[in-house]
Enzyme design. Structure first.
Site, short mmCIF file in Angstrom:
data_model
loop_
_atom_site.label_atom_id
_atom_site.label_comp_id
_atom_site.label_asym_id
_atom_site.label_seq_id
_atom_site.Cartn_x
_atom_site.Cartn_y
_atom_site.Cartn_z
N ALA A 1 15.97 12.76 -6.43
CA ALA A 1 16.19 11.34 -6.68
C ALA A 1 16.48 10.57 -5.39
O ALA A 1 16.11 9.42 -5.24
CB ALA A 1 17.36 11.16 -7.65
N ILE B 1 15.31 11.22 -2.45
CA ILE B 1 14.15 11.18 -1.54
C ILE B 1 13.02 10.38 -2.17
O ILE B 1 12.50 10.77 -3.22
CB ILE B 1 13.64 12.61 -1.24
N GLU C 1 9.75 10.22 -2.53
CA GLU C 1 8.63 11.09 -2.16
C GLU C 1 7.37 10.33 -1.77
O GLU C 1 6.60 10.75 -0.91
CB GLU C 1 8.28 12.05 -3.32
N ASP D 1 -4.28 -11.21 30.27
CA ASP D 1 -5.20 -11.38 31.38
C ASP D 1 -5.82 -12.77 31.25
O ASP D 1 -5.99 -13.28 30.14
CB ASP D 1 -6.27 -10.29 31.31
N ASP E 1 -9.02 -6.45 29.80
CA ASP E 1 -10.35 -5.90 29.57
C ASP E 1 -10.81 -4.93 30.65
O ASP E 1 -11.72 -4.15 30.44
CB ASP E 1 -11.38 -7.04 29.44
N ASP F 1 -6.32 -2.83 33.78
CA ASP F 1 -5.33 -3.15 32.75
C ASP F 1 -4.86 -1.93 31.95
O ASP F 1 -3.86 -2.00 31.24
CB ASP F 1 -5.91 -4.16 31.75
N ASN G 1 15.78 4.41 -6.32
CA ASN G 1 16.36 5.74 -6.10
C ASN G 1 17.88 5.73 -6.19
O ASN G 1 18.48 6.69 -6.68
CB ASN G 1 15.91 6.29 -4.74
N GLU H 1 18.65 5.91 -9.77
CA GLU H 1 18.47 7.28 -10.27
C GLU H 1 19.64 8.17 -9.87
O GLU H 1 20.15 8.97 -10.66
CB GLU H 1 17.17 7.86 -9.73
N ASN I 1 9.42 8.47 -9.45
CA ASN I 1 9.23 8.31 -8.01
C ASN I 1 7.76 8.26 -7.60
O ASN I 1 7.38 7.50 -6.71
CB ASN I 1 9.92 9.45 -7.24
N THR J 1 5.56 5.70 -11.49
CA THR J 1 6.08 4.37 -11.86
C THR J 1 6.47 3.56 -10.62
O THR J 1 6.23 2.36 -10.57
CB THR J 1 7.29 4.53 -12.79
N ASP J 2 7.08 4.19 -9.63
CA ASP J 2 7.43 3.48 -8.39
C ASP J 2 6.21 3.27 -7.49
O ASP J 2 6.08 2.25 -6.83
CB ASP J 2 8.49 4.26 -7.61
#
Length: 885
Positions: free
Chosen positions: A280, A282, A284, A326, A632, A636, A698, A701, A726, A729-730
């Site tokens: 929960a 972490i 993921e 430049d 360019d 540089d 999270n 959770e 995780n 749904t997330d």
């Protein structure tokens, strides 16, 4: 060794060679054995396996791997496999990105001339440039790439284009004589030719003084190898986040296990609860969603003419506080253009930029008020005394030849004259431009067999050789008063940073000898003056103003002269009244500490070297700035690599610069940088949005699980339900947040402080406060269901699971704005609406489809259950709807 100060005899003595004979094979062998081949060193490339393994060093990835191991040991194979797939996908994406590794040095090698014309044992021969050694006598001519650093000893109208190395916008005329000045930068060493530069005109002979890594190009290669690549702000912030999540995951896991054991619960159940909390804690999907959000941002930037080479550096533009740009080709057209004419005692102003007139192809639509009887003659002579050609290619005109000659052709075209008039004259004799004479002359014969000497060159050289001048009333004697007027005009044009070319004519007798140019170029009738400059791009000025509104300082860095750079900077409104312009020689007198103290006041750096550019970038960084460096040329590349984000030009940029950069502008347009900054800021804000969304979810959770353990209740969620939330749904709404358009005021905010943490500006408070409420309402749903039916734990967990998901899906709309849920139109982001509806549909499938119910520990809910779920889910957002925090 300052080779430019030595005369030819001293050069021969130092290098133990004679120009007529060259080196012997014995000398060549000994020197190559001692100093090696004439090539640039390459960086050692990492093995592919090591590069792949490096992708798994990130803190976030380590946390996920740890969770995978624990889940696998406890038999939670669904969790373990899902996490492992995400880790591998992210590792592969990073690996394939880095496999396009910076091959800057390989590209620099391609700039070395493959074949050289060298004299050995008194005979000219062609050899591979790799075999050159110091002391070799080489012949160079128009079109050749210089194979090493060379001390020029003979120069016949020799001009070399050095913009890739020094930033100079015009070819440099070379001489064979020693120079007396001390401490000259490469661009001022007129008797030296440098490796990788291109001969545009004439021919010459020189002696190799430095080869390989000892050359000026080699020094740049060394700078690229030794320049440390810095982490982008996003990389730093995600690393910080990973550390926070590791600490949180371990602390919570330990806390739950200890609490459970103290309560007398079985160890296995407590370890399983601890793993559930770790899962929960972490997010993921975060690494994958960051990658996807950056990729989507990259696609949007491509549509705005910017190509991103390094994904993680996209958002760095959004925090840029200084753009070091430049001048030549970036802020200007890189096309010498005549802006003023002086004849008949007055100035004429020309319209149109570069080789176009008001955006149209050259069509002779220039108009001048008043009567100018000598204008046609001046333009006609400018065409005849000219070695360039205008070429039409793909609807665009380009110059084939010297840029100054090209500017004269374009000026004539603007008044309806073109090179076709050359057919009316026969070229009898030509005296090419010479850096000592500072003029060019041609003898032409018209259709009536009348001959004319036409001469153009530096006004200070032509005026003393002129006896007459043209006026509206015809040819007059050029007296002191007339010369004073011309000199005043020259001073006025010089103050505008214009490069000034004078032009004159002298009628010749048919029998006049044409051998002595110095004699022929006398008693000239002076006609007038051309004033030209490389003009700024039209779109650059508004882009600079927009950047200033966004709190971003624009700094011009150029190899051109200070007067020219200052004039362009003022025209672009880049240089304020209190701002300073500093030359390379002034930089040489400053210590790095002194430069850092004065850097905020400086807006223009002129006549700079690659080393100077690095010093400038580092000075700004030491003051806490996030630096974007554009350019360019090869010169540089080191500073582009050292900057927080390097930007190279897609059309005019060298391959070396592109490989060292993070961003490539497809249209070489400075205005594209402004668009990229807008996009970069939006990408970062979108990343903050989904970090806010994911972590608040999270936290909810974590707390629902933690509160249940503390209340000695059964676990309200099982690991597979948490993983579903995780990943599925997330994940979809978070991804949709990454596609959100920018808020109206995004380009009116100050640049972010590079030291700003990922939870700055109240984000940490929002995550915790919303997370606590989401956790509480989910716990309330669990308690309500569990107390109503204590024997049906599956029902209670389904209520908790559904409330958690719905509360998060409502909360996602609040995450779109820093202000409140009502600050933005909820229907504006169609992707988010689709993602939320998809998540709701997936939730219904998991809850109501019988085959999935045992896997996800769910059961069907009634209408009253849904009413309770929706009321509870709305509470967190309603309570904070009218607060900015």
């Amino acid at each position: 060794m300052k080779w430019y100060q030595l005369d030819i005899d001293e050069v021969e003595k130092k290098l133990q060679v004679t120009i007529p004979q060259g080196l012997t094979e014995e000398q060549v062998h000994a020197r190559r054995k001692k100093f090696g081949a004439n090539e640039l060193d390459a960086q050692k490339k990492q093995s592919r396996w090591l590069l792949f393994l490096k992708q798994f060093q990130d803190f976030m990835v380590l946390v996920l791997l740890g969770a995978t191991l624990i889940a696998g040991l406890l038999g939670e194979y669904v969790d373990a496999i899902a996490i492992m797939i995400i880790v591998l996908v992210n590792g592969c994406i990073g690996y394939f990105q880095e496999q396009k590794a910076e091959d800057s040095l390989e590209k620099i090698k391609q700039l070395s001339a493959p074949i050289s014309n060298v004299k050995r044992n008194g005979k000219w021969k062609k050899i591979n440039s790799r075999e050159l050694v110091a002391g070799d006598v080489v012949k160079i001519q128009s079109g050749d790439r210089i194979p090493a650093d060379i001390r020029v000893v003979e120069a016949n109208s020799l001009e070399i284009e050095e913009s890739a190395l020094t930033g100079e916008s015009l070819p440099v005329a070379k001489i064979g004589q020693a120079m007396t000045e001390t401490d000259l930068d490469p661009q001022d060493q007129l008797n030296m030719a440098f490796m990788g530069t291109l001969v545009t005109k004439g021919q010459g002979i020189g002696v190799v003084t430095r080869t390989g890594m000892q050359t000026e190009m080699g020094k740049i290669a060394s700078l690229i190898m030794t320049t440390r690549k810095i982490m982008t702000p996003l990389e730093r912030k995600l690393a910080e986040l990973g550390k926070v999540l590791i600490i949180v995951a371990f602390l919570l896991t330990a806390l739950v296990v200890i609490l459970g054991i103290l309560q007398g619960r079985p160890l296995y159940h407590m370890v399983l609860a601890g793993v559930s909390l770790a899962v929960a804690a972490i997010p993921e999907g975060l690494p994958a969603i960051v990658t996807v959000a950056l990729s989507l941002g990259v696609q949007r930037m491509i549509k705005r003419k910017a190509i991103v080479r390094k994904l993680s550096s996209v958002e760095t533009l959004g925090s840029a506080s200084v753009i070091c740009s430049d001048k030549t080709g970036t802020m200007t057209e890189n096309q010498m253009t005549v802006k003023k004419l002086y004849l008949n005692g007055e100035f004429l102003h020309l319209t149109g930029e570069g080789y176009q007139i008001n955006g149209e192809i050259l069509n002779g639509d220039q108009t001048v008020d008043g009567d100018h009887p000598n204008l046609d003659a001046m333009l006609r002579y400018g065409i005849l005394c000219n070695q360039a050609n205008l070429k039409l290619q793909d609807g665009q005109y380009t110059i084939d030849g010297d840029p100054v000659d090209g500017a004269l052709l374009v000026a004539a075209r603007k008044f309806g004259l073109n090179e076709a008039i050359k057919a009316e004259y026969r070229l009898v004799k030509e005296f090419p431009f010479d850096s000592e004479r500072k003029r060019m002359s041609v003898v032409v014969e018209d259709e009536k067999s009348r001959r004319y000497l036409i001469v153009k060159g530096a006004p200070d050289v032509l005026l003393p050789r002129s006896s007459f001048h043209l006026t509206k009333d015809g040819r007059k004697v050029l007296d002191l008063t007339g010369k004073d007027k011309f000199n005043q005009a020259i001073e006025r044009m010089a103050s505008d940073a214009l490069r000034i070319i004078g032009i004159g004519v002298r009628p010749l007798r048919k029998d006049e000898l044409l051998d002595d140019a110095a004699f022929l170029e006398t008693e000239i009738t002076f006609i007038g003056l051309y004033g030209m400059i490389d003009p700024p791009r039209k779109e650059v000025k508004p882009a600079i103003l927009a950047c200033r509104q966004a709190g971003i300082k624009t700094v011009m860095i150029t190899g051109d002269h200070a007067n020219t750079a200052t004039a362009i900077a003022k025209e672009l409104e880049l240089l304020p009244e209190s701002g300073r312009a500093v030359s390379g020689s002034e930089l040489n007198q400053m210590t790095q500490h002194e430069l850092e103290k004065q850097i905020e006041e400086i807006y223009v750096f002129a006549r700079v070297t690659p080393e100077h550019k690095l010093r400038i970038v580092k000075a700004f960084q030491s003051r806490g700035h996030v630096v974007a460096m554009t350019g360019d040329g090869v010169n540089d590349a080191p500073s582009i690599k050292a900057a927080d984000i390097g930007i190279s030009m897609g059309i005019s940029g060298t391959d070396v610069t592109k490989e060292a950069s993070s961003l490539v502008l497809m249209d070489d347009n400075f205005a594209t940088i402004k668009a990229a900054i807008d996009e970069g800021r939006n990408i970062y804000e979108n990343i903050r949005k989904f970090i806010r969304y994911l972590l608040a979810s999270n936290v909810g959770e974590i707390l629902v699980m933690l509160f249940a353990v503390m209340l000695k209740m059964p676990l309200p969620l099982v690991p597979v339900q948490i993983l579903w939330v995780n990943l599925v749904t997330d994940g979809l709404p978070a991804m949709a947040l990454g596609m959100d358009t920018s808020e109206e005021d995004v380009m009116k905010r100050k640049p972010r402080n590079p030291r700003e943490g990922v939870f700055a500006r109240g984000l940490g408070y929002k995550i915790v406060s919303r997370g606590i409420l989401i956790g509480l309402v989910s716990l309330i749903a669990f308690l309500f269901a569990y107390h109503n039916d204590p024997d049906n734990l599956t029902y209670a967990r389904t209520m908790t699971f559904t409330t958690l998901v719905m509360a998060q899906l409502i909360h996602v709309f609040e995450c779109r704005s820093e202000k409140s849920i009502f600050a933005r139109n909820p229907f504006e982001n169609k992707y988010l609406l689709f993602a939320v509806l998809s998540s709701v549909l997936l939730l219904l499938i998991v809850v109501y489809w019988p085959p999935l119910q045992p896997i996800f520990h769910t059961t069907a809910l009634g209408v009253l259950d849904w009413l309770i779920v929706l009321i509870l889910s709305l509470l967190p957002t309603i309570l904070f709807a009218y607060t900015k925090k």
